[in-house]
Design a protein around this motif. Sequence first.
Motif, PDB file in Angstrom:
ATOM      1  N   ASP A 133       0.759  -1.527   0.079  1.00 37.15           N
ATOM      2  CA  ASP A 133      -0.012  -0.030  -0.254  1.00 37.15           C
ATOM      3  C   ASP A 133       0.703   1.307   0.076  1.00 37.15           C
ATOM      4  OD1 ASP A 133      -1.965  -1.776   0.010  1.00 37.15           O
ATOM      5  OD2 ASP A 133      -2.594  -1.160   2.306  1.00 37.15           O
ATOM      6  N   ILE A 134       1.892   1.195   0.666  1.00 32.75           N
ATOM      7  CA  ILE A 134       2.819   2.399   0.751  1.00 32.75           C
ATOM      8  C   ILE A 134       3.528   2.927  -0.702  1.00 32.75           C
ATOM      9  CG2 ILE A 134       5.171   1.506   1.418  1.00 32.75           C
ATOM     10  CD1 ILE A 134       5.370   3.739   3.309  1.00 32.75           C
ATOM     11  N   PHE A 135       3.490   1.768  -1.608  1.00 37.97           N
ATOM     12  CA  PHE A 135       4.075   1.973  -2.822  1.00 37.97           C
ATOM     13  C   PHE A 135       3.131   2.966  -3.715  1.00 37.97           C
ATOM     14  CE2 PHE A 135       4.512   1.023  -7.104  1.00 37.97           C
ATOM     15  CZ  PHE A 135       5.932   1.101  -7.397  1.00 37.97           C
ATOM     16  N   TRP A 136       1.843   2.887  -3.295  1.00 39.19           N
ATOM     17  CA  TRP A 136       0.898   3.811  -3.957  1.00 39.19           C
ATOM     18  C   TRP A 136       0.873   4.951  -3.460  1.00 39.19           C
ATOM     19  CZ3 TRP A 136      -0.933   2.101  -8.652  1.00 39.19           C
ATOM     20  CH2 TRP A 136      -0.737   0.707  -9.032  1.00 39.19           C
ATOM     21  N   LEU A 137       1.436   5.306  -2.540  1.00 42.20           N
ATOM     22  CA  LEU A 137       1.521   6.613  -1.931  1.00 42.20           C
ATOM     23  C   LEU A 137       2.971   7.208  -2.383  1.00 42.20           C
ATOM     24  CD1 LEU A 137      -0.153   8.611  -0.134  1.00 42.20           C
ATOM     25  CD2 LEU A 137       1.461   7.625   1.942  1.00 42.20           C
ATOM     26  N   ILE A 138       3.889   6.834  -2.173  1.00 41.86           N
ATOM     27  CA  ILE A 138       5.275   7.411  -2.132  1.00 41.86           C
ATOM     28  C   ILE A 138       6.239   6.797  -3.259  1.00 41.86           C
ATOM     29  CG2 ILE A 138       5.156   7.827   0.554  1.00 41.86           C
ATOM     30  CD1 ILE A 138       7.334   5.666   0.726  1.00 41.86           C
ATOM     31  N   ALA A 139       5.743   6.125  -4.183  1.00 46.31           N
ATOM     32  CA  ALA A 139       6.498   5.259  -5.198  1.00 46.31           C
ATOM     33  C   ALA A 139       7.602   6.394  -5.936  1.00 46.31           C
ATOM     34  CB  ALA A 139       5.719   4.460  -6.251  1.00 46.31           C
ATOM     35  N   PRO A 140       7.084   7.538  -6.098  1.00 49.00           N
ATOM     36  CA  PRO A 140       7.779   8.471  -7.034  1.00 49.00           C
ATOM     37  C   PRO A 140       9.331   8.927  -6.224  1.00 49.00           C
ATOM     38  CG  PRO A 140       5.542   9.287  -7.112  1.00 49.00           C
ATOM     39  CD  PRO A 140       5.765   8.251  -6.229  1.00 49.00           C
ATOM     40  N   PHE A 141       9.097   8.893  -4.815  1.00 49.39           N
ATOM     41  CA  PHE A 141      10.230   9.243  -4.026  1.00 49.39           C
ATOM     42  C   PHE A 141      11.307   8.161  -3.885  1.00 49.39           C
ATOM     43  CE2 PHE A 141       6.561  11.909  -2.243  1.00 49.39           C
ATOM     44  CZ  PHE A 141       6.940  12.660  -2.752  1.00 49.39           C
ATOM     45  N   THR A 142      11.009   6.771  -4.455  1.00 44.47           N
ATOM     46  CA  THR A 142      11.764   5.853  -4.143  1.00 44.47           C
ATOM     47  C   THR A 142      12.956   5.565  -5.417  1.00 44.47           C
ATOM     48  OG1 THR A 142      10.444   4.149  -5.099  1.00 44.47           O
ATOM     49  CG2 THR A 142      10.302   4.761  -3.001  1.00 44.47           C
ATOM     50  N   VAL A 143      12.693   6.656  -6.243  1.00 43.79           N
ATOM     51  CA  VAL A 143      13.460   6.513  -7.766  1.00 43.79           C
ATOM     52  C   VAL A 143      14.922   6.594  -7.564  1.00 43.79           C
ATOM     53  CG1 VAL A 143      11.419   7.088  -9.220  1.00 43.79           C
ATOM     54  CG2 VAL A 143      13.342   8.415  -8.323  1.00 43.79           C
ATOM     55  N   PHE A 144      15.688   6.999  -6.580  1.00 47.44           N
ATOM     56  CA  PHE A 144      16.975   7.106  -6.261  1.00 47.44           C
ATOM     57  C   PHE A 144      17.526   6.016  -4.921  1.00 47.44           C
ATOM     58  CE2 PHE A 144      16.751  10.887  -8.822  1.00 47.44           C
ATOM     59  CZ  PHE A 144      17.694  10.923  -9.682  1.00 47.44           C
ATOM     60  N   ASP A 145      16.390   5.054  -4.685  1.00 48.28           N
ATOM     61  CA  ASP A 145      16.797   4.208  -3.549  1.00 48.28           C
ATOM     62  C   ASP A 145      17.897   3.251  -4.064  1.00 48.28           C
ATOM     63  OD1 ASP A 145      14.973   5.362  -2.233  1.00 48.28           O
ATOM     64  OD2 ASP A 145      13.741   3.712  -2.022  1.00 48.28           O
ATOM     65  N   GLU A 146      18.659   2.769  -3.176  1.00 45.05           N
ATOM     66  CA  GLU A 146      19.729   1.735  -3.525  1.00 45.05           C
ATOM     67  C   GLU A 146      18.991   0.537  -4.228  1.00 45.05           C
ATOM     68  OE1 GLU A 146      23.266  -1.017  -1.402  1.00 45.05           O
ATOM     69  OE2 GLU A 146      21.926   0.445  -0.305  1.00 45.05           O
ATOM     70  N   GLY A 147      19.682   0.246  -5.501  1.00 43.36           N
ATOM     71  CA  GLY A 147      19.373  -0.921  -6.173  1.00 43.36           C
ATOM     72  C   GLY A 147      18.369  -0.826  -7.291  1.00 43.36           C
ATOM     73  N   VAL A 148      18.013   0.769  -7.432  1.00 45.31           N
ATOM     74  CA  VAL A 148      17.178   0.956  -8.300  1.00 45.31           C
ATOM     75  C   VAL A 148      17.698   1.553  -9.652  1.00 45.31           C
ATOM     76  CG1 VAL A 148      14.698   2.593  -8.958  1.00 45.31           C
ATOM     77  CG2 VAL A 148      15.142   1.525  -6.565  1.00 45.31           C
ATOM     78  N   THR A 149      17.243   1.199 -10.770  1.00 48.58           N
ATOM     79  CA  THR A 149      17.888   2.116 -12.108  1.00 48.58           C
ATOM     80  C   THR A 149      16.988   2.805 -12.875  1.00 48.58           C
ATOM     81  OG1 THR A 149      17.129   0.002 -13.513  1.00 48.58           O
ATOM     82  CG2 THR A 149      19.403  -0.182 -12.332  1.00 48.58           C
ATOM     83  N   ARG A 150      17.488   3.747 -13.407  1.00 47.63           N
ATOM     84  CA  ARG A 150      16.562   4.660 -14.306  1.00 47.63           C
ATOM     85  C   ARG A 150      16.881   4.756 -15.584  1.00 47.63           C
ATOM     86  NH1 ARG A 150      18.181   5.418  -9.662  1.00 47.63           N
ATOM     87  NH2 ARG A 150      20.086   6.342 -10.406  1.00 47.63           N
ATOM     88  N   GLN A 151      16.053   4.604 -16.666  1.00 52.52           N
ATOM     89  CA  GLN A 151      16.255   4.626 -18.121  1.00 52.52           C
ATOM     90  C   GLN A 151      15.435   5.821 -18.752  1.00 52.52           C
ATOM     91  OE1 GLN A 151      16.992   0.823 -20.175  1.00 52.52           O
ATOM     92  NE2 GLN A 151      16.412  -0.267 -18.188  1.00 52.52           N
ATOM     93  N   LEU A 152      15.864   6.532 -19.490  1.00 48.21           N
ATOM     94  CA  LEU A 152      14.955   7.495 -20.267  1.00 48.21           C
ATOM     95  C   LEU A 152      14.497   6.675 -21.597  1.00 48.21           C
ATOM     96  CD1 LEU A 152      14.429  10.442 -20.635  1.00 48.21           C
ATOM     97  CD2 LEU A 152      16.076  10.668 -22.130  1.00 48.21           C
TER      98      LEU A 152
END
Length: 232
Positions: A133-152
């Motif tokens: 449930d917390i994912f649907w509240l704060i998911a945008p704030f986790t994009v730089f968490d450890e182990g997370v990758t970002r692609q354009l």
Amino acid sequence: MKLKKPIKIILGVVVFLTLPTLLLFGFLYYKHHQDIPEGVQGKAADNLATKMLVALNYEAYQNTDYLEWTFKKRRHYKWEKTKSICEVFWKDYKIKLDLNDHSESKAYVHGFTIEGEMGEELIAKGQSYFKEDIFWLIAPFTVFDEGVTRQLVTLENNKKGLLVTYDNNASYLWHFDDSGKPKGFNMWDSKTPIDGLEASWNNWQVAETGVKLPTFHKVLFFGSEISHIKAD
């Protein structure tokens, strides 16, 4: 050999109930299924992620010590973010989760402590609810968490999307408005029955600390409301 009448009736009911469901799923799958896109890691992807955080006032989120909310009118949360403690409420249950040391978590029913196997099962359920449930509240704030990758990702309309992949291989393709605020994402994870299914992120609310949080999501015909948000 002829089938007896009761068996024929049962088989008819099964076909009547399952066939429309299968046809509907097939239609939805054909309409919404998407292969996961390829993107490019690097500065441009990180810049887009940063733009999203700025649009949602990530600094205010970092300075928020306490968050409270209700998910789908079913479960209520009181999260002491800086202490890594969250109280989870549903039905007659209250679970006090210690997010740093799960052995210190406690389960209660009507105010009475529940221990043993039942207590462990309730704590595990509370942990699962909190994680989902917390994912649907704060998911945008986790994009730089450890182990997370970002692609354009370049979308069909030549706009840019952000493909975020977590260490459990779940991936989400974020779409943005002109200000950089999220308006939805496509999902590729183990709990989504159709790859690429879209969920909306809208009805943003500015909480007491200034952080912007979503109050509604829609997936296909189904809506998920987040209410009673409080921040301190």
